[in-house]
Design a protein around this motif. Structure first.
Motif, PDB file in Angstrom:
ATOM      1  N   GLY A  87      11.117 -10.880  -0.948  1.00 23.08           N
ATOM      2  CA  GLY A  87      10.978 -11.143   0.478  1.00 23.08           C
ATOM      3  C   GLY A  87       9.623 -11.738   0.811  1.00 23.08           C
ATOM      4  N   LEU A  88       9.605 -12.595   1.817  1.00 19.75           N
ATOM      5  CA  LEU A  88       8.362 -13.228   2.266  1.00 19.75           C
ATOM      6  C   LEU A  88       8.290 -13.152   3.788  1.00 19.75           C
ATOM      7  CD1 LEU A  88       6.838 -16.566   0.966  1.00 19.75           C
ATOM      8  CD2 LEU A  88       6.988 -16.124   3.421  1.00 19.75           C
ATOM      9  N   GLY A 109       5.765  -6.101   7.912  1.00 14.46           N
ATOM     10  CA  GLY A 109       7.119  -5.612   7.669  1.00 14.46           C
ATOM     11  C   GLY A 109       7.563  -5.817   6.234  1.00 14.46           C
ATOM     12  N   VAL A 110       7.116  -6.909   5.614  1.00 13.51           N
ATOM     13  CA  VAL A 110       7.521  -7.179   4.238  1.00 13.51           C
ATOM     14  C   VAL A 110       6.945  -6.140   3.286  1.00 13.51           C
ATOM     15  CG1 VAL A 110       5.596  -8.744   3.673  1.00 13.51           C
ATOM     16  CG2 VAL A 110       7.818  -9.028   2.536  1.00 13.51           C
ATOM     17  N   GLU A 111       5.798  -5.582   3.626  1.00 14.65           N
ATOM     18  CA  GLU A 111       5.228  -4.522   2.799  1.00 14.65           C
ATOM     19  C   GLU A 111       6.031  -3.231   2.951  1.00 14.65           C
ATOM     20  OE1 GLU A 111       1.224  -4.575   4.177  1.00 14.65           O
ATOM     21  OE2 GLU A 111       0.750  -6.473   3.193  1.00 14.65           O
ATOM     22  N   VAL A 112       6.539  -3.000   4.187  1.00 14.70           N
ATOM     23  CA  VAL A 112       7.449  -1.868   4.394  1.00 14.70           C
ATOM     24  C   VAL A 112       8.702  -2.067   3.557  1.00 14.70           C
ATOM     25  CG1 VAL A 112       8.871  -0.655   6.097  1.00 14.70           C
ATOM     26  CG2 VAL A 112       6.573  -1.443   6.725  1.00 14.70           C
ATOM     27  N   ALA A 113       9.230  -3.304   3.530  1.00 10.08           N
ATOM     28  CA  ALA A 113      10.429  -3.604   2.745  1.00 10.08           C
ATOM     29  C   ALA A 113      10.219  -3.282   1.275  1.00 10.08           C
ATOM     30  CB  ALA A 113      10.809  -5.068   2.917  1.00 10.08           C
ATOM     31  N   VAL A 148      13.192  -4.906  -1.206  1.00 14.23           N
ATOM     32  CA  VAL A 148      12.913  -6.146  -1.933  1.00 14.23           C
ATOM     33  C   VAL A 148      12.218  -5.782  -3.233  1.00 14.23           C
ATOM     34  CG1 VAL A 148      12.732  -7.494   0.207  1.00 14.23           C
ATOM     35  CG2 VAL A 148      10.651  -6.541  -0.831  1.00 14.23           C
ATOM     36  N   ASP A 149      12.423  -6.630  -4.234  1.00 22.51           N
ATOM     37  CA  ASP A 149      11.788  -6.386  -5.526  1.00 22.51           C
ATOM     38  C   ASP A 149      10.314  -6.763  -5.508  1.00 22.51           C
ATOM     39  OD1 ASP A 149      14.090  -5.543  -7.321  1.00 22.51           O
ATOM     40  OD2 ASP A 149      14.891  -7.379  -6.452  1.00 22.51           O
ATOM     41  N   HIS A 150      10.014  -7.843  -4.797  1.00 24.26           N
ATOM     42  CA  HIS A 150       8.618  -8.272  -4.700  1.00 24.26           C
ATOM     43  C   HIS A 150       8.376  -8.785  -3.290  1.00 24.26           C
ATOM     44  CE1 HIS A 150       4.734  -9.473  -6.438  1.00 24.26           C
ATOM     45  NE2 HIS A 150       4.785 -10.466  -5.575  1.00 24.26           N
ATOM     46  N   ALA A 151       7.224  -8.451  -2.735  1.00 25.54           N
ATOM     47  CA  ALA A 151       6.880  -8.848  -1.368  1.00 25.54           C
ATOM     48  C   ALA A 151       5.754  -9.858  -1.379  1.00 25.54           C
ATOM     49  CB  ALA A 151       6.461  -7.626  -0.551  1.00 25.54           C
ATOM     50  N   TYR A 152       5.939 -10.934  -0.635  1.00 30.10           N
ATOM     51  CA  TYR A 152       4.893 -11.928  -0.425  1.00 30.10           C
ATOM     52  C   TYR A 152       4.538 -11.917   1.060  1.00 30.10           C
ATOM     53  CZ  TYR A 152       6.495 -13.779  -4.922  1.00 30.10           C
ATOM     54  OH  TYR A 152       6.857 -13.923  -6.235  1.00 30.10           O
TER      55      TYR A 152
END
Length: 355
Positions: free
Chosen positions: A153-154, A159-163, A169-173
């Motif tokens: 996820g990007l 929010g992406v860090e929460v994901a 998500v496997d990896h957050a950008y």
């Protein structure tokens, strides 16, 4: 009750911050007005809509212009970086995080439908990047459709860090997609942008970033509001997808198809009925009721509402319940099956393959 007390305390703590922001003046929130279309450079512009922030009720007025040359609709003048920060603050995160998490978290059927749209084009993608992923709810639901796919996820919000923490998500950008694209070059079988491009200050730059991140033979999946929907005119400022001031650009499907072709993509599918979200009438009724009612408390208001204003708000919203129920039934039972035939679909979806 504790949640209500906590929210009240948070609002009180934020009120001096917003008061200082507003005291500095709102002129810095808007860039100079454009005289040319950002999509085709035509000078044949006309005003399409003038409205306010109908969801948060932060102060300000916003104008959408339409281009007679290509049909592109865009916010003019557009929000500056300071304006984007001010109007996004406490919308998806902060005070708005719980509300938005509830809104986006309970829509698994819609998310699965988006993932299923890829099955006839790539039934087993190994890597998928969801741009504008928010809290990653799409990725979590899509795993049930494509269990062998790694979903990254990007997003530019936390929010992406929460994901990532929640395992959605496997990896957050975290950051701007065009800035991150070089390190993601040709890495993904699928890049998706669900209701993301309309938020971008420069959609063309985002599309170029997507072309960089998609591997040869991979696919780009885009879903955006459809400015050619008849609802856009019938409902005027109460059409939810206008979403001012967060939505900056509205691209007719023909414009986006041609731009993707110019970038070397081959558009392999265009969907309207499948992308339609049956909430137009419900949202319009709610926005009108909420606009007419006294304001709920928010830190950008000079002071919290008194008991009388709170009672009046509750009474007005309660009187609107029959209209809300009727609108919901019309959206789901009457309009949804005919949305594309009547040209009422509020969104469209394009799937494009990179050679």
């Amino acid at each position: 009750m504790s949640d209500a007390r906590d929210r009240k305390a948070r609002i009180a703590a934020l009120r001096p911050v917003y008061r200082a922001d507003l005291a500095a003046g709102g002129d810095r929130f808007l860039a100079p007005r454009r005289t040319t279309c950002p999509w085709c450079a035509s000078t044949r512009l006309s005003r399409r809509l003038c409205t306010t922030d109908l969801l948060q009720h932060k102060p300000g007025r916003f104008t959408l212009d339409a281009c007679a040359g290509c049909g592109h609709i865009f916010q003019n003048p557009q929000l500056t970086p300071e304006g984007l920060e001010f109007y996004y603050r406490d919308f998806y995160d902060g005070l708005g995080e719980q509300r938005m998490s509830g809104t986006f978290g309970g829509r698994d059927a819609m998310y699965r439908g988006r993932a299923e749209a890829m099955l006839s084009h790539d039934p087993a993608p190994k890597t998928w990047l969801d741009v504008g992923t928010g809290h990653g709810h799409f990725c979590a639901a899509a795993r049930g459709v494509l269990p062998g796919t790694a979903f990254d996820g990007l997003d530019f919000t936390d929010g992406v860090e929460v994901a990532a923490r929640e395992g959605r998500v496997d990896h957050a950008y975290r950051g701007a997609f065009p800035d991150l694209a070089p390190e993601l070059a040709a890495r993904y079988d699928v890049v998706s942008m669900f209701h993301y491009l309309e938020h971008s200050t420069d959609p063309d730059r985002e599309l170029r970033a997507a072309r960089e991140a998609v591997r040869p033979g991979g696919h780009l999946l885009i879903e955006v509001p459809d400015p050619e929907s008849r609802y856009a005119r019938l409902l005027g400022r109460w059409w939810l997808p206008w979403l001012q001031p967060q939505h900056l650009h509205f691209m007719p499907a023909g414009n986006l198809r041609r731009r993707l072709t110019d970038l070397g993509f081959t558009v392999v599918a265009e969907q309207h009925a499948e992308a339609h979200d049956p909430v137009d009438l419900l949202a319009a009724v709610w926005l009108a009721l909420d606009h007419a009612a006294p304001r709920d408390d928010a830190p950008w208001l000079p002071e919290p509402p008194g008991a009388l204003r709170r009672a009046l708000r509750t009474a007005l919203l309660l009187t609107g319940v029959p209209a809300l129920v009727t609108a919901t039934l019309l959206d789901r039972l009457a309009v949804r099956p005919l949305s594309h035939r009547l040209r009422l679909s509020n969104a469209y979806r394009l799937i494009a393959r990179r050679p």
